[in-house]
Design a protein around this motif. Structure first.
Motif, mmCIF file in Angstrom:
data_model
loop_
_atom_site.group_PDB
_atom_site.id
_atom_site.type_symbol
_atom_site.label_atom_id
_atom_site.label_comp_id
_atom_site.label_asym_id
_atom_site.label_seq_id
_atom_site.Cartn_x
_atom_site.Cartn_y
_atom_site.Cartn_z
ATOM 1 N N ASP A 1 0.802 -1.217 0.000
ATOM 2 C CA ASP A 1 0.000 0.000 0.000
ATOM 3 C C ASP A 1 0.839 1.272 0.000
ATOM 4 O OD1 ASP A 1 -2.530 -1.193 -0.121
ATOM 5 O OD2 ASP A 1 -2.520 -1.590 2.023
ATOM 6 N N LEU A 2 2.148 1.146 0.099
ATOM 7 C CA LEU A 2 3.020 2.310 -0.078
ATOM 8 C C LEU A 2 3.280 2.509 -1.566
ATOM 9 C CD1 LEU A 2 5.775 1.933 2.686
ATOM 10 C CD2 LEU A 2 3.610 3.183 2.792
ATOM 11 N N ASP A 3 3.121 3.728 -2.050
ATOM 12 C CA ASP A 3 3.433 3.978 -3.455
ATOM 13 C C ASP A 3 4.956 3.940 -3.646
ATOM 14 O OD1 ASP A 3 4.464 6.479 -2.683
ATOM 15 O OD2 ASP A 3 2.722 7.595 -3.400
ATOM 16 N N PRO A 4 5.445 3.885 -4.876
ATOM 17 C CA PRO A 4 6.885 3.726 -5.087
ATOM 18 C C PRO A 4 7.769 4.736 -4.361
ATOM 19 C CG PRO A 4 5.751 3.179 -7.105
ATOM 20 C CD PRO A 4 4.707 3.715 -6.150
ATOM 21 N N PRO A 5 7.479 6.046 -4.392
ATOM 22 C CA PRO A 5 8.374 6.965 -3.663
ATOM 23 C C PRO A 5 8.426 6.673 -2.166
ATOM 24 C CG PRO A 5 7.003 8.180 -5.206
ATOM 25 C CD PRO A 5 6.461 6.786 -5.157
ATOM 26 N N ALA A 6 7.270 6.382 -1.562
ATOM 27 C CA ALA A 6 7.237 6.081 -0.128
ATOM 28 C C ALA A 6 7.959 4.776 0.166
ATOM 29 C CB ALA A 6 5.792 6.013 0.360
ATOM 30 N N LEU A 7 7.791 3.787 -0.687
ATOM 31 C CA LEU A 7 8.478 2.510 -0.493
ATOM 32 C C LEU A 7 9.988 2.695 -0.570
ATOM 33 C CD1 LEU A 7 7.844 -0.683 -0.355
ATOM 34 C CD2 LEU A 7 8.639 -0.655 -2.726
ATOM 35 N N ILE A 8 10.436 3.452 -1.545
ATOM 36 C CA ILE A 8 11.877 3.679 -1.733
ATOM 37 C C ILE A 8 12.476 4.374 -0.512
ATOM 38 C CG2 ILE A 8 13.553 5.010 -3.082
ATOM 39 C CD1 ILE A 8 11.549 4.447 -5.508
ATOM 40 N N ARG A 9 11.816 5.398 -0.018
ATOM 41 C CA ARG A 9 12.350 6.127 1.147
ATOM 42 C C ARG A 9 12.338 5.253 2.398
ATOM 43 N NH1 ARG A 9 9.815 10.589 -1.801
ATOM 44 N NH2 ARG A 9 11.520 12.008 -2.390
ATOM 45 N N ALA A 10 11.288 4.459 2.563
ATOM 46 C CA ALA A 10 11.235 3.557 3.715
ATOM 47 C C ALA A 10 12.290 2.465 3.593
ATOM 48 C CB ALA A 10 9.844 2.947 3.839
ATOM 49 N N ALA A 11 12.532 1.986 2.374
ATOM 50 C CA ALA A 11 13.566 0.972 2.161
ATOM 51 C C ALA A 11 14.943 1.521 2.510
ATOM 52 C CB ALA A 11 13.541 0.491 0.714
ATOM 53 N N ALA A 12 15.195 2.763 2.156
ATOM 54 C CA ALA A 12 16.479 3.390 2.509
ATOM 55 C C ALA A 12 16.638 3.465 4.019
ATOM 56 C CB ALA A 12 16.565 4.782 1.893
ATOM 57 N N ASP A 13 15.585 3.901 4.712
ATOM 58 C CA ASP A 13 15.639 3.992 6.164
ATOM 59 C C ASP A 13 15.792 2.608 6.801
ATOM 60 O OD1 ASP A 13 15.378 6.734 6.043
ATOM 61 O OD2 ASP A 13 13.222 6.717 6.401
ATOM 62 N N GLY A 14 15.284 1.582 6.122
ATOM 63 C CA GLY A 14 15.378 0.225 6.636
ATOM 64 C C GLY A 14 16.667 -0.487 6.278
ATOM 65 N N GLY A 15 17.579 0.214 5.586
ATOM 66 C CA GLY A 15 18.875 -0.364 5.278
ATOM 67 C C GLY A 15 18.911 -1.275 4.073
ATOM 68 N N PHE A 16 17.909 -1.186 3.192
ATOM 69 C CA PHE A 16 17.889 -2.015 1.985
ATOM 70 C C PHE A 16 18.687 -1.348 0.866
ATOM 71 C CE2 PHE A 16 14.282 -3.603 4.326
ATOM 72 C CZ PHE A 16 14.322 -4.964 4.068
ATOM 73 N N ASP A 17 19.263 -2.179 0.007
ATOM 74 C CA ASP A 17 20.038 -1.683 -1.129
ATOM 75 C C ASP A 17 19.156 -1.307 -2.306
ATOM 76 O OD1 ASP A 17 22.777 -2.392 -0.072
ATOM 77 O OD2 ASP A 17 21.855 -4.384 -0.077
ATOM 78 N N ALA A 18 17.990 -1.957 -2.418
ATOM 79 C CA ALA A 18 17.161 -1.812 -3.610
ATOM 80 C C ALA A 18 15.716 -2.126 -3.261
ATOM 81 C CB ALA A 18 17.658 -2.751 -4.719
ATOM 82 N N VAL A 19 14.859 -1.914 -4.240
ATOM 83 C CA VAL A 19 13.451 -2.282 -4.117
ATOM 84 C C VAL A 19 13.026 -3.041 -5.366
ATOM 85 C CG1 VAL A 19 12.795 -0.346 -2.626
ATOM 86 C CG2 VAL A 19 12.659 -0.094 -5.120
#
Length: 269
Positions: free
Chosen positions: A13-31
């Motif tokens: 339910d997170l759109d791509p920009p929100a997912l990307i920013r949350a992934a960065a905060d979560g320490g992920f390299d990619a989405v």
């Protein structure tokens, strides 16, 4: 530490920009981005139809330096039109994606292989790979089934194992370990309870709504990961709908990243 990509289904339910920013905060390299809607009750984000959302997605990638690993997913059905998928492939290439995930929903396996082959050619012209994911509720239910179809489809069509589907289909660890590099380019990771038997309802519910973080269920993830090449990228796909509703997508993704890294570290000690 392995390259970790956050699959969109983890917080769909997170759109791509929100997912990307949350992934960065979560320490992920990619989405991985779900650009095509898969079910009537879950969203897809066709960025080629929304100029503003595409602009915001580009900005989020630039600001966070998170990359797009894959785009998903193409249901290969009797009616799949490769030409109609070209805008989807074009956006994937523009965003720097490496792979396109496909799913087997055509009972005619020869026709499905032919469609996959044509899609693979169109994708490769854009610098994208094609991978076929297998599911225990479809005709292509095991890693062996997926390898046969991918081989029939062409030399560069990959096989995408997901630890949930791998376990629940009774797939072979020997086949997984023997997959050549051109077929096995990344894998999905999650956990779940192991039950004596499954029906389609329980399979779909776990797949789409409620999985467990790695190490919190009964899947033999140590054996699964041991069968994979040591440096293989992992897509972390752990939808937890109840937790998402309780704590929100950003916190859920942060918790997911911390848990996955801790689990992988525990296997090294």
């Amino acid at each position: 530490m392995r390259f970790l990509s956050l699959a969109h289904l983890t917080a769909i339910d997170l759109d791509p920009p929100a997912l990307i920013r949350a992934a960065a905060d979560g320490g992920f390299d990619a989405v991985g981005l779900r650009l095509l809607q898969v079910t009537p009750t879950s969203p897809g984000y066709p960025l080629w139809e929304d100029a503003h959302l595409l602009l915001e997605t580009r900005a989020a990638l630039r600001e966070t330096r998170v990359t797009v690993h894959d785009i998903e997913f193409v249901r290969i059905t009797p009616d799949t039109d490769v030409d109609a998928l070209l805008p989807f492939l074009d956006i994937g290439a523009e965003l720097g994606a490496r792979e396109v995930i496909t799913a087997p929903y055509d009972p005619d396996h020869a026709r499905m292989a032919e469609t996959l082959g044509r899609l693979s050619v169109a994708a490769s012209q854009r610098g994208l790979g094609i991978v076929l994911e297998f599911f225990p509720w479809t005709d292509i239910r095991t890693v062996d089934d997926a390898l046969r179809l991918a081989t029939q489809a062409g030399p560069s069509v990959g096989v995408l194992p997901d630890s949930l589907h791998f376990d629940r289909s009774g797939s072979s660890l020997d086949t997984l370990a023997a997959l050549p590099p051109e077929r096995l380019r990344f894998a999905h990771l999650c956990d779940a309870p192991v039950l004596p038997a499954y029906n389609e309802t329980t399979l779909l519910y776990a797949a789409r709504e409620e999985r467990l973080l790695p190490g919190k269920g009964q899947i033999d993830l140590a054996a699964y990961l041991q069968a994979l090449p040591a440096g293989l990228p992992l897509g972390i796909e752990v939808p937890r709908t109840k937790s998402f509703q309780a704590i929100g997508g950003a916190e859920l993704i942060k918790e997911t990243g911390e848990s996955v890294r801790s689990f992988l570290k525990s296997l090294m000690t």
